[in-house]
Design a protein around this motif. Structure first.
Motif: not given
Length: 184
Positions: A81-82, A118-119, A123-127, A148-151
């Motif tokens: 989580e963030m 948030t970015q 970014d980490r979730v996108a990778v 993470v689910i929202r991301a």
């Protein structure tokens, strides 16, 4: 590919506390209930990943206890989580309004609490998502957190990068112990 996103059960903290990156335990009975709810629905042969935070690992272990075919999940800190920094474990209503105003004014890059923006989460979730797609499994399961689910939802639905403002952020996330399956 189908990505199953499971959120840990309700945590053992009083209501109203900020606890993103804090490693707080989930309620064991609610974790067992969530595992029973999901065990029959999850696909055989999926790739499994889990947040490094204990509350998500509790759910992954509970699912393994119910099904012999579920492999040990790979721990992936990108699914954490963030981290809300100095606001961790503080009452949400005790955080100064100016802190929220600063975050909303620069939702992408402001580090709410001083640690993570948030970015940075996106970014980490996108990778992690790109790596998963490159592996090419038919199914994957991530045991993770609401942020993470929202991301993932934001990324899968083509949200612009960087995220322009809070109005673009998905408002809905599964309830604790809930989940969602997305085509990615």
């Amino acid at each position: 590919m189908k990505l199953w996103l499971l959120r840990h059960a309700r945590v053992q903290l009083p209501d109203g506390l900020c606890y993103g990156g804090s490693d707080v335990p989930a309620d064991p009975d609610l974790t067992a209930d969530a595992a029973r709810q999901w065990s029959a629905r999850l696909p055989v042969g999926a790739i499994w990943r889990v947040s490094a935070l204990g509350r998500a690992q509790q759910l992954a272990r509970a699912l393994q206890d119910l099904r012999d075919d579920i492999p040990q999940a790979t721990v992936d800190e990108r699914l954490n989580e963030m981290n809300f920094g100095r606001w961790e474990l503080q009452p949400w209503d005790g955080i100064p309004r100016t802190a929220f105003d600063d975050w909303m004014a620069d939702f992408a890059h402001h580090r709410f609490g001083g640690v993570e923006s948030t970015q940075m989460l996106l970014d980490r979730v996108a990778v992690a998502l790109q790596e998963l797609k490159a592996d090419g499994p038919a199914h994957a399961v991530w045991v993770t957190h609401a942020g993470v689910i929202r991301a993932v939802s934001y990324l899968v639905h083509g949200g612009p990068m960087p995220i322009p403002d809070v109005g673009h952020w998905p408002r809905e996330a599964p309830v604790p112990g809930g989940g969602v399956c997305l085509e990615v």
